[in-house]
Design a protein around this motif. Structure first.
Motif, mmCIF file in Angstrom:
data_model
loop_
_atom_site.group_PDB
_atom_site.id
_atom_site.type_symbol
_atom_site.label_atom_id
_atom_site.label_comp_id
_atom_site.label_asym_id
_atom_site.label_seq_id
_atom_site.Cartn_x
_atom_site.Cartn_y
_atom_site.Cartn_z
ATOM 1 N N SER A 317 0.850 -1.188 0.000
ATOM 2 C CA SER A 317 0.000 0.000 0.000
ATOM 3 C C SER A 317 0.884 1.235 0.000
ATOM 4 N N ALA A 318 0.352 2.312 -0.518
ATOM 5 C CA ALA A 318 1.093 3.565 -0.473
ATOM 6 C C ALA A 318 1.138 4.076 0.958
ATOM 7 N N LEU A 319 2.160 4.842 1.291
ATOM 8 C CA LEU A 319 2.185 5.482 2.601
ATOM 9 C C LEU A 319 0.945 6.349 2.760
ATOM 10 N N ASN A 320 0.402 6.353 3.980
ATOM 11 C CA ASN A 320 -0.805 7.129 4.278
ATOM 12 C C ASN A 320 -2.014 6.632 3.491
ATOM 13 N N ALA A 321 -2.029 5.342 3.185
ATOM 14 C CA ALA A 321 -3.158 4.755 2.468
ATOM 15 C C ALA A 321 -4.416 4.812 3.324
ATOM 16 N N THR A 322 -5.550 4.958 2.669
ATOM 17 C CA THR A 322 -6.831 4.909 3.364
ATOM 18 C C THR A 322 -7.240 3.445 3.547
ATOM 19 N N GLU A 323 -8.294 3.247 4.298
ATOM 20 C CA GLU A 323 -8.770 1.886 4.547
ATOM 21 C C GLU A 323 -9.154 1.190 3.237
ATOM 22 N N SER A 324 -9.842 1.909 2.347
ATOM 23 C CA SER A 324 -10.271 1.293 1.089
ATOM 24 C C SER A 324 -9.103 0.973 0.181
ATOM 25 N N GLU A 325 -7.984 1.661 0.375
ATOM 26 C CA GLU A 325 -6.787 1.395 -0.414
ATOM 27 C C GLU A 325 -5.957 0.240 0.156
ATOM 28 N N MET A 326 -6.220 -0.119 1.398
ATOM 29 C CA MET A 326 -5.411 -1.134 2.061
ATOM 30 C C MET A 326 -6.110 -2.484 2.183
ATOM 31 N N PHE A 327 -7.441 -2.496 2.116
ATOM 32 C CA PHE A 327 -8.194 -3.733 2.300
ATOM 33 C C PHE A 327 -9.109 -3.979 1.104
ATOM 34 N N MET A 328 -9.194 -5.251 0.684
ATOM 35 C CA MET A 328 -10.029 -5.612 -0.451
ATOM 36 C C MET A 328 -10.702 -6.961 -0.208
ATOM 37 N N ALA A 329 -11.861 -7.137 -0.808
ATOM 38 C CA ALA A 329 -12.542 -8.437 -0.811
ATOM 39 C C ALA A 329 -12.436 -8.999 -2.223
ATOM 40 N N ILE A 330 -11.595 -10.017 -2.395
ATOM 41 C CA ILE A 330 -11.450 -10.610 -3.722
ATOM 42 C C ILE A 330 -11.694 -12.119 -3.690
ATOM 43 N N GLY A 331 -12.383 -12.573 -2.646
ATOM 44 C CA GLY A 331 -12.907 -13.927 -2.659
ATOM 45 C C GLY A 331 -11.937 -15.057 -2.380
ATOM 46 N N PHE A 332 -10.772 -14.768 -1.780
ATOM 47 C CA PHE A 332 -9.873 -15.855 -1.405
ATOM 48 C C PHE A 332 -10.538 -16.729 -0.350
ATOM 49 N N ALA A 333 -10.296 -18.038 -0.419
ATOM 50 C CA ALA A 333 -10.878 -18.969 0.550
ATOM 51 C C ALA A 333 -10.129 -18.927 1.872
ATOM 52 N N ASP A 334 -10.816 -19.353 2.944
ATOM 53 C CA ASP A 334 -10.206 -19.459 4.267
ATOM 54 C C ASP A 334 -9.487 -20.800 4.385
ATOM 55 N N PHE A 335 -8.891 -21.053 5.551
ATOM 56 C CA PHE A 335 -8.273 -22.356 5.798
ATOM 57 C C PHE A 335 -9.269 -23.482 5.514
ATOM 58 N N ASP A 336 -8.795 -24.523 4.900
ATOM 59 C CA ASP A 336 -9.599 -25.714 4.650
ATOM 60 C C ASP A 336 -9.502 -26.616 5.879
ATOM 61 N N PRO A 337 -10.583 -26.818 6.626
ATOM 62 C CA PRO A 337 -10.520 -27.641 7.843
ATOM 63 C C PRO A 337 -10.164 -29.090 7.562
ATOM 64 N N ASN A 338 -10.269 -29.520 6.299
ATOM 65 C CA ASN A 338 -9.901 -30.888 5.937
ATOM 66 C C ASN A 338 -8.410 -31.022 5.637
ATOM 67 N N ASN A 339 -7.719 -29.914 5.628
ATOM 68 C CA ASN A 339 -6.278 -29.935 5.385
ATOM 69 C C ASN A 339 -5.579 -30.464 6.634
ATOM 70 N N PRO A 340 -4.834 -31.549 6.533
ATOM 71 C CA PRO A 340 -4.187 -32.119 7.719
ATOM 72 C C PRO A 340 -3.148 -31.196 8.343
ATOM 73 N N GLN A 341 -2.718 -30.156 7.614
ATOM 74 C CA GLN A 341 -1.768 -29.202 8.161
ATOM 75 C C GLN A 341 -2.436 -28.115 8.994
ATOM 76 N N VAL A 342 -3.777 -28.145 9.073
ATOM 77 C CA VAL A 342 -4.523 -27.127 9.811
ATOM 78 C C VAL A 342 -5.114 -27.729 11.075
ATOM 79 N N THR A 343 -4.919 -27.049 12.191
ATOM 80 C CA THR A 343 -5.547 -27.467 13.438
ATOM 81 C C THR A 343 -6.494 -26.363 13.891
ATOM 82 N N GLY A 344 -7.646 -26.746 14.359
ATOM 83 C CA GLY A 344 -8.643 -25.769 14.766
ATOM 84 C C GLY A 344 -9.628 -25.472 13.652
#
Length: 468
Positions: A317-344
């Motif tokens: 992000s640019a210095l002094n970025a606003t919230e809308s410039e620093m955060f985005m929703a682009i649909g990445f998935a969360d942790f897969d609970p079926n992944n054996p490398q993930v606990t919790g």
């Protein structure tokens, strides 16, 4: 006299030939196509009116040009102390399992060998075992599980992939949801209610200190990651640490926890990928990048328009970025609970990203834009480790079809197809993997710790892995 006339004649002929060549060259230049380097420079200047200088990282000891909290000015003495504390496994004495005391550190989940991320899907402090050569072999120790009913076997694991500490100085707030950071004069978390920003009884309560995210994360992380720097720790009992702390704070300290955290943050601000080919190119070495890297960079700043989101010296992000410039929703998935490398499990708040912190519906599913240097050090990408290669991420953004089902309208309007060909995807991948790769991040590791302890982890298996 004859020699003089001959020399004069030779000089006259030479000048005439030079003039002719110059004219021919001038005529040719009028029709010559611009070089790839010239095209890249022009593309960058079009993307940012400040030109190439807008993307140059400072030297790691150029403290005056490294972004910092005015209440924690970076000094060589703080950096030296912070470097040791960041890697010190000897401060890991506030855990839940006595057999693992002194076996983890800040660097366990953010180490140089993985581009200052973790080498595994889910970073592990206490409760992890082993390391391997680059952290890829760290696994849960026997009996540890996030769902364990025995508190002595609940590991310290991260709910998202470990954000990189590399180039972290260029963002005001920390964590994927930006919950750490309350700097005086700050922008991103300004206006949040006190009970949201500094919720009592949670790590966010440290935001009352009114410091930048890097400092708050280092301070809050002491308790979160079961470290001890105040209760008869090595910071008070080791002579070298005592001297280093006094050098960093010659006027004394009224708050050892805060000042130790500030030292770690000062060190983290100097961890910059300023030896990457693109950075060398920005500093005048036109041979630093290959043709494919230059082509990929031209796409990054041009057709693909990656720079519209990944900008500034860290390409975060640019210095002094606003919230809308620093955060985005682009649909990445969360942790897969079926992944054996993930606990919790993935909590609702974690799944909602920024919205899970602020409570604002408009912030749901937004995550912080990460920096882009040294991505090739791991095969773990996205807050939920939903990609295994840089090329996969580019291909995803090229098609702009979300992985995760989220409410209509929640996706960022900037998440649109890029129209790249397969060749262009390859070129852009080459730029990200190679052009932005600093091969010497090991320079940020200490040669040894004041305690003589092994780092970044120090359990029996890890010591075998690391040969220390």
């Amino acid at each position: 006299m004859k020699n003089t006339l001959r020399n004069t004649l030779v000089t006259s002929i030479s000048l005439a030939l030079l003039a002719a060549c110059s004219n021919d060259s001038s005529d040719n230049n009028q029709t010559d196509e611009p070089t790839p380097t010239q095209i890249l420079v022009k593309t960058i200047e079009t993307a940012n009116t400040s030109g190439t200088s807008a993307f140059a990282l400072p030297a790691s000891d150029d403290f005056s040009n490294i972004p910092q909290d005015p209440n924690n000015l970076v000094t060589a003495e703080k950096v030296a102390l912070g470097q040791m504390l960041y890697h010190e496994t000897g401060i890991a004495t506030a855990g839940v399992h006595t057999d693992l005391t002194g076996t983890w550190s800040c660097a366990s989940c953010h180490h140089a060998d993985a581009g200052f991320k973790a080498g595994v899907t889910q970073g592990m402090g206490e409760g992890g075992s082993g390391f391997g050569t680059t952290g890829v072999e760290r696994i849960l120790a026997d009996g540890f599980d996030k769902a364990s009913e025995d508190p002595a076997f609940v590991p310290d694991v991260q709910p998202f992939t470990s954000p990189a500490v590399l180039n972290v100085a260029f963002q005001e707030v920390m964590l994927w949801n930006g919950q750490f950071g309350s700097m005086e004069g700050g922008i991103v978390n300004t206006g949040l209610a006190d009970d949201v920003l500094a919720t009592p009884g949670t790590p966010k309560a440290e935001n009352v200190r009114q410091l930048a995210g890097i400092e708050i994360q280092a301070i809050a992380g002491t308790a979160v990651h079961r470290l001890n720097m105040t209760d008869n720790s090595v910071l008070q009992t080791n002579d070298e640490y005592v001297m280093m702390f006094e050098a960093a704070y010659p006027d004394g300290s009224d708050d050892v926890l805060e000042d130790a955290g500030k030292a770690i943050a000062a060190y983290e601000r100097t961890i910059l990928a300023n030896q990457a080919p693109f950075q060398l190119w920005l500093n005048g070495d036109e041979t630093a990048m290959t043709e494919d890297e230059i082509a990929g960079a031209t796409l990054f700043f041009g057709k693909a328009n990656c720079v519209s989101c990944h900008t500034g010296p860290a390409l975060s992000s640019a210095l002094n970025a606003t919230e809308s410039e620093m955060f985005m929703a682009i649909g990445f998935a969360d942790f897969d609970p079926n992944n054996p490398q993930v606990t919790g499990t993935v909590s609702d708040a974690d799944a909602r990203g920024r919205g899970g912190f602020t409570g604002e519906i408009a912030d749901n599913f937004k995550f912080k834009i990460p920096q882009l240097y040294n991505l090739a050090d791991t095969n773990i990408f996205g807050h939920g480790a939903s990609f295994t290669s840089v090329r996969d991420v580019i291909a995803y953004k090229n098609t702009a079809v979300p992985q995760k089902v989220i409410p209509m309208g929640a996706l960022d309007s900037r998440f649109v197809p890029l129209g790249l060909t397969e060749e262009e995807i390859d070129q852009l991948t080459t730029f990200l993997e190679n052009g932005l790769y600093d091969p010497e991040l090991g320079r940020y590791k200490p040669a040894a710790l004041p305690t003589g302890a092994c780092f970044p982890v120090a359990d029996d298996q890890s010591i075998l892995d690391l040969s220390c």
